[in-house]
Design a protein around this motif. Sequence first.
Motif, PDB file in Angstrom:
ATOM      1  N   CYS A 166      25.302 121.485 103.713  1.00  0.00           N
ATOM      2  CA  CYS A 166      24.477 121.062 102.579  1.00  0.00           C
ATOM      3  C   CYS A 166      24.976 121.734 101.300  1.00  0.00           C
ATOM      4  N   ALA A 167      25.277 123.028 101.410  1.00  0.00           N
ATOM      5  CA  ALA A 167      25.847 123.756 100.269  1.00  0.00           C
ATOM      6  C   ALA A 167      27.198 123.167  99.890  1.00  0.00           C
ATOM      7  N   PHE A 168      27.964 122.790 100.897  1.00  0.00           N
ATOM      8  CA  PHE A 168      29.286 122.211 100.669  1.00  0.00           C
ATOM      9  C   PHE A 168      29.197 120.969  99.779  1.00  0.00           C
ATOM     10  N   GLY A 169      28.149 120.183  99.993  1.00  0.00           N
ATOM     11  CA  GLY A 169      27.968 118.993  99.174  1.00  0.00           C
ATOM     12  C   GLY A 169      27.332 119.271  97.825  1.00  0.00           C
ATOM     13  N   LYS A 170      26.763 120.458  97.661  1.00  0.00           N
ATOM     14  CA  LYS A 170      25.990 120.785  96.458  1.00  0.00           C
ATOM     15  C   LYS A 170      26.763 121.635  95.454  1.00  0.00           C
ATOM     16  N   TYR A 171      27.646 122.515  95.960  1.00  0.00           N
ATOM     17  CA  TYR A 171      28.268 123.525  95.100  1.00  0.00           C
ATOM     18  C   TYR A 171      29.323 122.940  94.159  1.00  0.00           C
ATOM     19  N   GLN A 172      29.487 123.656  93.041  1.00  0.00           N
ATOM     20  CA  GLN A 172      30.595 123.372  92.133  1.00  0.00           C
ATOM     21  C   GLN A 172      31.849 124.111  92.627  1.00  0.00           C
ATOM     22  N   ARG A 173      32.942 123.913  91.925  1.00  0.00           N
ATOM     23  CA  ARG A 173      34.259 124.343  92.437  1.00  0.00           C
ATOM     24  C   ARG A 173      34.329 125.831  92.761  1.00  0.00           C
ATOM     25  N   ARG A 174      33.789 126.684  91.880  1.00  0.00           N
ATOM     26  CA  ARG A 174      33.954 128.130  92.080  1.00  0.00           C
ATOM     27  C   ARG A 174      33.268 128.595  93.358  1.00  0.00           C
ATOM     28  N   ASN A 175      32.028 128.234  93.533  1.00  0.00           N
ATOM     29  CA  ASN A 175      31.292 128.689  94.714  1.00  0.00           C
ATOM     30  C   ASN A 175      31.693 127.937  95.982  1.00  0.00           C
ATOM     31  N   LEU A 176      32.294 126.762  95.805  1.00  0.00           N
ATOM     32  CA  LEU A 176      32.772 126.018  96.970  1.00  0.00           C
ATOM     33  C   LEU A 176      33.793 126.852  97.750  1.00  0.00           C
ATOM     34  N   ARG A 177      34.561 127.652  97.031  1.00  0.00           N
ATOM     35  CA  ARG A 177      35.541 128.523  97.692  1.00  0.00           C
ATOM     36  C   ARG A 177      34.846 129.519  98.621  1.00  0.00           C
ATOM     37  N   ILE A 178      33.660 129.991  98.206  1.00  0.00           N
ATOM     38  CA  ILE A 178      32.944 130.977  99.014  1.00  0.00           C
ATOM     39  C   ILE A 178      32.345 130.312 100.249  1.00  0.00           C
ATOM     40  N   VAL A 179      31.954 129.039 100.126  1.00  0.00           N
ATOM     41  CA  VAL A 179      31.456 128.310 101.300  1.00  0.00           C
ATOM     42  C   VAL A 179      32.578 128.163 102.325  1.00  0.00           C
ATOM     43  N   TYR A 180      33.782 127.836 101.849  1.00  0.00           N
ATOM     44  CA  TYR A 180      34.924 127.757 102.763  1.00  0.00           C
ATOM     45  C   TYR A 180      35.083 129.074 103.527  1.00  0.00           C
ATOM     46  N   ASP A 181      34.953 130.166 102.800  1.00  0.00           N
ATOM     47  CA  ASP A 181      35.104 131.485 103.428  1.00  0.00           C
ATOM     48  C   ASP A 181      34.015 131.723 104.464  1.00  0.00           C
ATOM     49  N   ALA A 182      32.780 131.334 104.123  1.00  0.00           N
ATOM     50  CA  ALA A 182      31.670 131.512 105.066  1.00  0.00           C
ATOM     51  C   ALA A 182      31.876 130.663 106.321  1.00  0.00           C
ATOM     52  N   ILE A 183      32.397 129.442 106.154  1.00  0.00           N
ATOM     53  CA  ILE A 183      32.665 128.576 107.306  1.00  0.00           C
ATOM     54  C   ILE A 183      33.781 129.182 108.158  1.00  0.00           C
ATOM     55  N   GLY A 184      34.849 129.652 107.506  1.00  0.00           N
ATOM     56  CA  GLY A 184      35.950 130.274 108.236  1.00  0.00           C
ATOM     57  C   GLY A 184      35.506 131.525 108.971  1.00  0.00           C
ATOM     58  N   THR A 185      34.680 132.340 108.312  1.00  0.00           N
ATOM     59  CA  THR A 185      34.164 133.551 108.952  1.00  0.00           C
ATOM     60  C   THR A 185      33.280 133.198 110.149  1.00  0.00           C
ATOM     61  N   LEU A 186      32.493 132.132 110.010  1.00  0.00           N
ATOM     62  CA  LEU A 186      31.654 131.677 111.119  1.00  0.00           C
ATOM     63  C   LEU A 186      32.526 131.278 112.311  1.00  0.00           C
ATOM     64  N   ALA A 187      33.591 130.541 112.037  1.00  0.00           N
ATOM     65  CA  ALA A 187      34.496 130.132 113.123  1.00  0.00           C
ATOM     66  C   ALA A 187      35.116 131.344 113.798  1.00  0.00           C
ATOM     67  N   ASP A 188      35.550 132.328 112.998  1.00  0.00           N
ATOM     68  CA  ASP A 188      36.116 133.560 113.571  1.00  0.00           C
ATOM     69  C   ASP A 188      35.077 134.272 114.434  1.00  0.00           C
ATOM     70  N   ALA A 189      33.816 134.245 113.981  1.00  0.00           N
ATOM     71  CA  ALA A 189      32.757 135.009 114.655  1.00  0.00           C
ATOM     72  C   ALA A 189      32.351 134.397 115.987  1.00  0.00           C
ATOM     73  N   VAL A 190      32.199 133.072 116.027  1.00  0.00           N
ATOM     74  CA  VAL A 190      31.657 132.452 117.251  1.00  0.00           C
ATOM     75  C   VAL A 190      32.734 131.852 118.147  1.00  0.00           C
ATOM     76  N   GLY A 191      33.955 131.687 117.612  1.00  0.00           N
ATOM     77  CA  GLY A 191      35.063 131.203 118.431  1.00  0.00           C
ATOM     78  C   GLY A 191      34.773 129.873 119.091  1.00  0.00           C
ATOM     79  N   GLY A 192      35.020 129.808 120.394  1.00  0.00           N
ATOM     80  CA  GLY A 192      34.889 128.562 121.145  1.00  0.00           C
ATOM     81  C   GLY A 192      33.488 127.990 121.198  1.00  0.00           C
ATOM     82  N   GLU A 193      32.460 128.800 120.861  1.00  0.00           N
ATOM     83  CA  GLU A 193      31.091 128.276 120.834  1.00  0.00           C
ATOM     84  C   GLU A 193      30.961 127.107 119.860  1.00  0.00           C
ATOM     85  N   LEU A 194      31.857 127.077 118.884  1.00  0.00           N
ATOM     86  CA  LEU A 194      31.809 126.016 117.882  1.00  0.00           C
ATOM     87  C   LEU A 194      32.290 124.678 118.439  1.00  0.00           C
ATOM     88  N   ASN A 195      32.967 124.721 119.570  1.00  0.00           N
ATOM     89  CA  ASN A 195      33.633 123.535 120.113  1.00  0.00           C
ATOM     90  C   ASN A 195      32.665 122.672 120.929  1.00  0.00           C
TER      91      ASN A 195
END
Length: 739
Positions: free
Chosen positions: A375-404
């Motif tokens: 939802c944030a991904f669709g809402k944010y402007q360019r600057r903060n969109l970069r931080i959402v990418y980071d949060a998504i990447g960190t989430l993937a690193d944190a939960v690993g295969g659970e995301l699959n």
Amino acid sequence: MLCPRYVRIFPKCLIQIFRDCLSDPSMYSSLDCYSFFSHHTASLRKLSLGSVNQYIMLMPTVLYVSMDKYLQGLFVLANDPAADVRKLVCAAFVQLIEVRPVFLEPHSRNIIEYMLQVNKDPDDEVALEACEFWSAYCEAQLPPDNLREFLPRLVPVLLSNMVYAEDDESLVDAEEDGSLPDRDQDLRPRFHSSRLHGSEDAEDDDDDIVNIWNLRKCSAAALDILSNVFGDDILPTLMPIVQAKLSATDDATWKEREAAVLALGAIAEGCINGLYPHLSEIVAFLIPLLDDKFPLIRSISCWTLSRFSKFIVQRIGHREGHEQFDNVLMGLLRRILDNNKRVQEAACSAFATLEEEAAEDLAPRLEIILQHLMCAFGKYQRRNLRIVYDAIGTLADAVGGELNQPAYLDILMPPLIAKWQQLSNSDKDIFPLLECFTSIAQALGIGFSQFAEPVFQRCIQIIQTQQLAKVNPVSAGVQYDKEFIVCSLDLLSGLAEGLGSGIESLVSQSSLRDLLLQCCMDDAPDVRQSAFALLGDLARVCPIHLRPRLSEFLDVAAKQLNTPKLKETISVANNACWAIGELAIKVHQEISPIAMAVISCLVPVLQQAEELNKSLIENSAITLGRLAWVCPELVSPHMEHFMQSWCTALSMIRDDIEKEDAFRGLCAMVRVNPTGALSSLVFLCKAIASWHEIRSEDLHNEVCQVLHGYKQMLRNGGWEQCMSVLEPPVKDKLSKYQV
């Protein structure tokens, strides 16, 4: 006469001061220092604060000799009516304590008193320069007790200075509407960290509360370091003030409340023992502040809660702790969808910190987390969109295969793929998306296969375009930017790691091998660093596609280890070293032509263990072992030249498959040339004892044979003599081998 070196480096005004010192004997006496420094006040004002450190480091002997006079002169100028002079006096004390603290120690009480006074200077620039002193003092390893008695006076000053000033630009930024598009000048420069294999010292950047260094930020940093030095000793002074500020709830005092929340975050690490019994109440108090009417209170509450992430996660196993974790999680997710850009940024950053701590504990909450992030991904402007990418990447690193899981991928992937298709190959907004996909590919593993081909092909296109742009930007249609290549190489590494041998069909139908070789020879170190990381990853999963140009890859990798600028390109050497080791265990004897050339570079690295970084030492030890494993007859004749430093390095490596490979090489060499390790037997025994447990049964047996072989070889008390010099814990570890 001044050395010409000083004349070239020092500013004219300072040279004149030194010349006056040299030419006027009265400057050595206890005469009129005031007139001397007053005479040069105008010159002192011209000094660049950023260069003071350099001047002091290169100060002529006369200034060492006259240091007492120099300090006396500084004290004379300390209360000069001109703010610029007071600022320079503070800067001089700060720079001196950073580079020559011994000079200031006899005067520490007077200097601390002065700095305490000027930290309240009406001129913010003077107060800021004075505030730098507290961190510099703590880092200078001066006796902390000299400062301890001043804490009851210093802590309130720091807290007072942590309140937002009326002209702070953050007060304007805090009102920024989240729906307003970002301008290009709003986007901060971003820096991608090239992929590095091995141990690395991660930098903690969660303290970046404000963008501009100012008195507020400096005071918070000083409070942070004081809490780490003095621990709970500052709490009796600090907490009553914090509690008083937090209890004032009218709108007029919101800045005081905000500063109190900032203070709690600043001391979160240093005072954790004293705070611990009260942390549940502190966290419970902070959670409602996430919904405060003032944006800056909402944003600082996000940051402060993130500083207590470890405690919040540790208590998940208790009923109350589980509930509190969910309250914090949902509070941060609400703030991620805040309409204020500053709050969005703080919430995303805080959530990323919580993700790292919580890891698999996030798995049961993945659906609601992904819903909020997208939802944030669709809402944010360019600057903060970069931080959402980071949060998504960190989430993937944190939960690993659970995301699959299909339900999660249906939420996550369509918006990312839509953005991926929307951005051009020359749009810099694609950088954080490439990084995000890297983490997702590693987390999903083979589950990323359905998305892999277009991602893989896009990376190849980007690298090709940029390599062309480097030679002919007109023909390429874009300006060369090496970061496009680095991010694409790292995403390809993520694909190789995630897909494993599943990437082989993509590699076989592409020009990746030739592109990668060009990148390994690139003149930019960070391009080479990522290229060698990918080389090692491909060696693991599809070495057959590297074979046609194997000798070229090996030659260029070996050159990274044999350079006079090794310390400047140490991360490149690290990855090249690791890649050679990965190739060695896949191509075996084909590594022989360069084996000794590589080892001749690795041995000096191991012998400089104290001067080089941990990761390069570990990778050098592992690669040497892998080379010894695949061609022991080449390496073993030279083992006596490197056994001690090599075994010392092996002792520092954690138990894993790479350490197993290195010890297989050790055993192989000993079998070929047992006498080569005799003079280093004590070091060999310590290396073996560094294992907590060798899980591989065949390697355990090989190590056992090595020890028993030496026990039989060393008759007439030789073995007992070797054992006698080993520490008891080492002998205990060796007992599992029945020696």
